[in-house]
Design an enzyme around this catalytic site. Structure first.
Site, PDB file in Angstrom:
ATOM      1  N   ASP A  19       1.210  -1.579   0.376  1.00  0.00           N
ATOM      2  CA  ASP A  19      -0.432  -0.198  -0.245  1.00  0.00           C
ATOM      3  C   ASP A  19       1.090   1.736  -0.044  1.00  0.00           C
ATOM      4  OD1 ASP A  19      -2.388   1.360   0.332  1.00  0.00           O
ATOM      5  OD2 ASP A  19      -1.948   1.669   2.350  1.00  0.00           O
ATOM      6  N   ASP A  21      -0.027   5.496   0.659  1.00  0.00           N
ATOM      7  CA  ASP A  21      -0.462   6.371   2.424  1.00  0.00           C
ATOM      8  C   ASP A  21      -0.408   5.625   3.494  1.00  0.00           C
ATOM      9  OD1 ASP A  21      -0.899   8.526   0.300  1.00  0.00           O
ATOM     10  OD2 ASP A  21      -2.250   7.238  -0.630  1.00  0.00           O
ATOM     11  N   ASP A 178      -2.057  -0.221   6.096  1.00  0.00           N
ATOM     12  CA  ASP A 178      -2.037   0.090   7.018  1.00  0.00           C
ATOM     13  C   ASP A 178      -3.952   0.071   7.662  1.00  0.00           C
ATOM     14  OD1 ASP A 178      -2.798   2.139   5.177  1.00  0.00           O
ATOM     15  OD2 ASP A 178      -2.949   3.462   6.540  1.00  0.00           O
TER      16      ASP A 178
END
Length: 226
Positions: A19, A21, A178
């Protein structure tokens, strides 16, 4: 601290999907500034950075929709999205930075010819610009965004496309992210998953636990390196 729910067979991992961001880079402030610029443009009240941070993860259209309070006027949402994207394109690297420890982790994880790629719900153009602008391009064989495929994470389409592209099976692939979007993507594609708690939405892992949960990039290197 490293929390293991299911041990990942690191020796057989050939592809690591990341991922963007909240995992590789902290982009929260630039995204918040772009959202608040959009809200000002349409005479809406600005939002705290922390609130906007909770809206990140499902792609730009959903980020804008949430910031606007989920209006029914689709034409307005489209206009607001276009303004947001135009502003963000110019300001995406004003404050965004690579998390401390990520570059050493990428070096450690990418040894022995192991492939690494980015799979994000952020639009692909700014995603690739951020990866290039922050000096991360050398680590990634591919960068795909939320508009690269017909569906976004947690749908497994993008992950399956990357596995096909690099000739890897789900058992040879791990997703790092995240939020529960990433652990669900891994589950839906049959891949392994590592969650990071230093990003934007670690509380979601309570609902969709990853195989391994780490608190720092150094722990990522410890779990997936070598």
């Amino acid at each position: 601290m490293i929390h293991t729910n299911r041990s990942i067979p690191v020796a057989q991992i050939k592809l690591v999907l990341w991922d963007l961001d909240g995992t590789l880079v902290n982009s929260e402030l630039d995204l918040a500034h772009a959202i608040n610029a959009m809200l000002r443009q349409f005479h809406r009240q600005e939002l705290p950075v922390e609130t906007i941070g909770t809206y990140i993860g499902d792609g730009a259209p959903m980020l804008v929709r949430r910031a606007l309070g989920d209006p029914n006027d689709e034409g307005f949402v489209k206009e607001a999205l276009e303004y947001f994207l135009l502003y963000y394109r110019e300001h995406k690297l004003d404050n965004t930075y690579v998390y401390d420890g990520i570059i050493p982790a990428l070096h450690a994880i990418g040894i022995n010819g192991r492939k690494q790629a980015v799979l994000t719900n952020k639009p692909v153009r700014p995603s690739r610009d951020i990866v290039a602008g922050l000096g991360l391009s050398e680590f990634f064989a591919q960068v795909y965004g939320g508009n690269s495929f017909d569906t976004k994470k947690p749908d497994p389409l993008g992950a399956k496309a990357l596995m096909h592209e690099f000739g890897c099976t789900p058992e040879e692939t791990v997703m790092v992210g995240d939020s529960q979007i990433d652990s669900l993507t891994a589950h839906n594609a049959g891949m392994w998953s590592v969650g990071v708690t230093y990003g934007f939405a670690p509380e979601g892992f309570k609902h969709a636990p990853p195989d391994v949960l780490v608190d720092t990039p150094a722990e990522l290197a410890q779990v997936l390196g070598g």
